[in-house]
Design a protein around this motif. Structure first.
Motif, PDB file in Angstrom:
ATOM      1  N   MET A   1      13.542  85.234 113.264  1.00 10.16           N
ATOM      2  CA  MET A   1      13.118  84.821 111.934  1.00 10.16           C
ATOM      3  C   MET A   1      12.286  83.545 112.059  1.00 10.16           C
ATOM      4  SD  MET A   1      15.460  84.275 108.531  1.00 10.16           S
ATOM      5  CE  MET A   1      16.155  82.684 108.969  1.00 10.16           C
ATOM      6  N   ARG A   2      11.235  83.469 111.272  1.00  8.58           N
ATOM      7  CA  ARG A   2      10.327  82.323 111.359  1.00  8.58           C
ATOM      8  C   ARG A   2      10.426  81.451 110.112  1.00  8.58           C
ATOM      9  NH1 ARG A   2       3.892  82.557 112.679  1.00  8.58           N
ATOM     10  NH2 ARG A   2       4.725  82.777 114.786  1.00  8.58           N
ATOM     11  N   VAL A   3      10.433  80.136 110.332  1.00  6.82           N
ATOM     12  CA  VAL A   3      10.352  79.161 109.247  1.00  6.82           C
ATOM     13  C   VAL A   3       9.076  78.350 109.454  1.00  6.82           C
ATOM     14  CG1 VAL A   3      11.388  77.159 108.143  1.00  6.82           C
ATOM     15  CG2 VAL A   3      12.852  79.010 108.983  1.00  6.82           C
ATOM     16  N   GLU A   4       8.231  78.332 108.447  1.00  5.29           N
ATOM     17  CA  GLU A   4       6.995  77.550 108.498  1.00  5.29           C
ATOM     18  C   GLU A   4       7.140  76.354 107.556  1.00  5.29           C
ATOM     19  OE1 GLU A   4       3.505  80.677 108.679  1.00  5.29           O
ATOM     20  OE2 GLU A   4       5.289  81.476 107.650  1.00  5.29           O
ATOM     21  N   ILE A   5       6.726  75.188 108.050  1.00  7.35           N
ATOM     22  CA  ILE A   5       6.887  73.958 107.270  1.00  7.35           C
ATOM     23  C   ILE A   5       5.521  73.300 107.103  1.00  7.35           C
ATOM     24  CG2 ILE A   5       8.064  71.741 107.079  1.00  7.35           C
ATOM     25  CD1 ILE A   5      10.135  72.801 109.090  1.00  7.35           C
ATOM     26  N   TRP A   6       5.038  73.251 105.869  1.00  6.54           N
ATOM     27  CA  TRP A   6       3.811  72.519 105.574  1.00  6.54           C
ATOM     28  C   TRP A   6       4.182  71.066 105.278  1.00  6.54           C
ATOM     29  CZ3 TRP A   6       3.652  77.719 105.222  1.00  6.54           C
ATOM     30  CH2 TRP A   6       2.436  78.355 105.533  1.00  6.54           C
ATOM     31  N   SER A   7       3.512  70.131 105.924  1.00  8.84           N
ATOM     32  CA  SER A   7       3.862  68.723 105.765  1.00  8.84           C
ATOM     33  C   SER A   7       2.688  67.838 106.133  1.00  8.84           C
ATOM     34  CB  SER A   7       5.075  68.377 106.637  1.00  8.84           C
ATOM     35  OG  SER A   7       4.769  68.593 108.013  1.00  8.84           O
ATOM     36  N   ASP A   8       2.822  66.553 105.806  1.00  6.93           N
ATOM     37  CA  ASP A   8       1.827  65.552 106.176  1.00  6.93           C
ATOM     38  C   ASP A   8       2.561  64.344 106.718  1.00  6.93           C
ATOM     39  OD1 ASP A   8      -0.494  64.141 106.536  1.00  6.93           O
ATOM     40  OD2 ASP A   8      -0.929  63.845 104.416  1.00  6.93           O
ATOM     41  N   ILE A   9       2.031  63.766 107.768  1.00  9.34           N
ATOM     42  CA  ILE A   9       2.680  62.629 108.417  1.00  9.34           C
ATOM     43  C   ILE A   9       2.754  61.417 107.489  1.00  9.34           C
ATOM     44  CG2 ILE A   9       0.576  61.651 109.434  1.00  9.34           C
ATOM     45  CD1 ILE A   9       4.027  62.013 111.102  1.00  9.34           C
ATOM     46  N   ALA A  10       1.913  61.384 106.441  1.00 13.99           N
ATOM     47  CA  ALA A  10       1.927  60.269 105.499  1.00 13.99           C
ATOM     48  C   ALA A  10       2.971  60.440 104.406  1.00 13.99           C
ATOM     49  CB  ALA A  10       0.545  60.111 104.860  1.00 13.99           C
ATOM     50  N   CYS A  11       3.661  61.560 104.399  1.00 16.70           N
ATOM     51  CA  CYS A  11       4.606  61.894 103.324  1.00 16.70           C
ATOM     52  C   CYS A  11       6.034  61.499 103.710  1.00 16.70           C
ATOM     53  CB  CYS A  11       4.521  63.394 103.049  1.00 16.70           C
ATOM     54  SG  CYS A  11       5.879  64.058 102.080  1.00 16.70           S
ATOM     55  N   PRO A  12       6.637  60.529 103.030  1.00 23.21           N
ATOM     56  CA  PRO A  12       8.001  60.134 103.382  1.00 23.21           C
ATOM     57  C   PRO A  12       9.031  61.235 103.156  1.00 23.21           C
ATOM     58  CG  PRO A  12       7.310  59.045 101.351  1.00 23.21           C
ATOM     59  CD  PRO A  12       6.082  59.700 101.919  1.00 23.21           C
ATOM     60  N   TRP A  13       8.810  62.074 102.136  1.00 20.86           N
ATOM     61  CA  TRP A  13       9.773  63.153 101.889  1.00 20.86           C
ATOM     62  C   TRP A  13       9.652  64.268 102.925  1.00 20.86           C
ATOM     63  CZ3 TRP A  13      13.802  61.868  99.445  1.00 20.86           C
ATOM     64  CH2 TRP A  13      13.751  60.907  98.439  1.00 20.86           C
ATOM     65  N   CYS A  14       8.494  64.360 103.576  1.00 24.42           N
ATOM     66  CA  CYS A  14       8.367  65.290 104.704  1.00 24.42           C
ATOM     67  C   CYS A  14       9.200  64.798 105.879  1.00 24.42           C
ATOM     68  CB  CYS A  14       6.902  65.423 105.126  1.00 24.42           C
ATOM     69  SG  CYS A  14       5.838  66.175 103.882  1.00 24.42           S
ATOM     70  N   TYR A  15       9.163  63.511 106.114  1.00 25.50           N
ATOM     71  CA  TYR A  15       9.951  62.853 107.167  1.00 25.50           C
ATOM     72  C   TYR A  15      11.445  63.062 106.912  1.00 25.50           C
ATOM     73  CZ  TYR A  15      11.541  58.603 109.778  1.00 25.50           C
ATOM     74  OH  TYR A  15      12.157  57.698 110.608  1.00 25.50           O
ATOM     75  N   ILE A  16      11.869  62.784 105.690  1.00 24.11           N
ATOM     76  CA  ILE A  16      13.275  62.938 105.319  1.00 24.11           C
ATOM     77  C   ILE A  16      13.650  64.424 105.257  1.00 24.11           C
ATOM     78  CG2 ILE A  16      14.946  62.566 103.449  1.00 24.11           C
ATOM     79  CD1 ILE A  16      13.262  59.997 102.777  1.00 24.11           C
ATOM     80  N   GLY A  17      12.755  65.237 104.685  1.00 25.36           N
ATOM     81  CA  GLY A  17      13.033  66.667 104.563  1.00 25.36           C
ATOM     82  C   GLY A  17      13.176  67.350 105.905  1.00 25.36           C
ATOM     83  N   LYS A  18      12.407  66.919 106.896  1.00 24.59           N
ATOM     84  CA  LYS A  18      12.533  67.486 108.235  1.00 24.59           C
ATOM     85  C   LYS A  18      13.929  67.231 108.794  1.00 24.59           C
ATOM     86  CE  LYS A  18      10.297  67.472 112.807  1.00 24.59           C
ATOM     87  NZ  LYS A  18      11.453  67.063 113.635  1.00 24.59           N
ATOM     88  N   ALA A  19      14.431  66.009 108.613  1.00 24.77           N
ATOM     89  CA  ALA A  19      15.777  65.678 109.096  1.00 24.77           C
ATOM     90  C   ALA A  19      16.830  66.511 108.373  1.00 24.77           C
ATOM     91  CB  ALA A  19      16.047  64.189 108.907  1.00 24.77           C
ATOM     92  N   ARG A  20      16.667  66.682 107.065  1.00 23.84           N
ATOM     93  CA  ARG A  20      17.638  67.472 106.306  1.00 23.84           C
ATOM     94  C   ARG A  20      17.578  68.941 106.693  1.00 23.84           C
ATOM     95  NH1 ARG A  20      16.752  64.735 100.292  1.00 23.84           N
ATOM     96  NH2 ARG A  20      17.906  62.798 100.721  1.00 23.84           N
ATOM     97  N   PHE A  21      16.362  69.458 106.893  1.00 22.08           N
ATOM     98  CA  PHE A  21      16.235  70.850 107.327  1.00 22.08           C
ATOM     99  C   PHE A  21      16.919  71.056 108.673  1.00 22.08           C
ATOM    100  CE2 PHE A  21      14.012  73.839 110.095  1.00 22.08           C
ATOM    101  CZ  PHE A  21      14.277  75.028 109.426  1.00 22.08           C
ATOM    102  N   GLU A  22      16.720  70.129 109.594  1.00 20.75           N
ATOM    103  CA  GLU A  22      17.321  70.281 110.922  1.00 20.75           C
ATOM    104  C   GLU A  22      18.842  70.239 110.857  1.00 20.75           C
ATOM    105  OE1 GLU A  22      15.256  67.262 113.097  1.00 20.75           O
ATOM    106  OE2 GLU A  22      13.522  68.567 113.485  1.00 20.75           O
ATOM    107  N   LYS A  23      19.393  69.456 109.940  1.00 15.25           N
ATOM    108  CA  LYS A  23      20.844  69.466 109.749  1.00 15.25           C
ATOM    109  C   LYS A  23      21.294  70.802 109.156  1.00 15.25           C
ATOM    110  CE  LYS A  23      21.405  64.470 109.216  1.00 15.25           C
ATOM    111  NZ  LYS A  23      21.745  63.354 108.285  1.00 15.25           N
TER     112      LYS A  23
END
Length: 238
Positions: A1-23
């Protein structure tokens, strides 16, 4: 199964969301069968490449807030980052055009080092006093992520290198209806917008997995069922 994540390095919620997704992924029983792919999305694509400045005045101007209000916004985001165990500087960070970073992330993807570069870029941008918008810093972290130094410099120096890949990701985001990031797409069936709590990601992964690998519906025949063999032997016809 594939999960695709659209994000931008300037986005703080992308930074936080990545950590939450990994948990959330860590709590998913079939996590080893999930392929994670990071896609490009620019929050400020019209910003000139050399236009780099402090993030708090940028936020105040963008949202029509005072400097103090913008600082309070950043401190609030910092508290969410710290709750996820992430470093976050509420002040002293830069904001700039992220196109070169996305191009290097595509190089890293081609070399199997995308996750490593993304983690380093997030950490430098949000938790360190260096500027990831400095070409020398960007080249340094790309090499630390495992990329070849000459290849990195070649991509940075050629504005067309991996540009089509970045633009293709952005067009696809628009086609999917993603106008904000982070945006998570699970098996091209479910979309999740924003840095949701980790348990939301776990539930979504479980639901997507059930549809990805549905249980078979067994159709029984008439009577006692068809003759078959199992671990304890075979049926004896009557």
């Amino acid at each position: 199964m594939r999960v695709e994540i659209w994000s931008d390095i300037a986005c703080p919620w992308c930074y936080i969301g990545k950590a939450r997704f990994e948990k959330g992924l860590a709590g998913f029983a079939h996590r080893d069968d999930v392929e994670v792919v990071h896609r490009s999305f620019e929050l400020d694509p019209g910003r000139a490449k050399g236009e780099v400045g402090p993030v708090i005045p940028m936020l105040a101007k963008k949202y029509g807030r005072t400097i103090e209000e913008a600082r309070a916004m950043e401190e609030n985001v910092a508290s969410h980052a710290h709750a996820e165990g992430l470093g976050y500087l509420a002040e002293g960070r830069d904001h700039g055009n992220t196109f070169d970073i996305h191009r290097l992330l595509h190089l890293a993807k081609a070399r199997g080092r995308q996750g490593e570069l993304l983690d380093l870029a997030y950490r430098v941008n949000f938790a360190e006093e260096r500027s990831v918008f400095d070409a020398a810093v960007l080249a340094e972290i790309a090499v630390l992520a495992g990329l070849d130094a000459d290849e990195v410099q070649a991509v940075i120096g050629d504005e067309n290198a991996y540009a089509d890949e970045v633009r293709a990701d952005e067009r696809e985001a628009a086609e999917l209806g993603a106008n904000a990031v982070p945006f998570f797409v699970l098996d091209r069936k479910y979309g999740i917008s924003g840095g949701q709590p980790s348990e939301v990601f776990t539930r979504a992964l479980e639901q997507a997995w059930q549809e990805h690998t549905p249980a078979l519906a067994v159709i029984a025949g008439e009577g006692d069922g068809g003759d078959a063999c199992g671990p304890d032997g075979c049926e004896v016809p009557r």
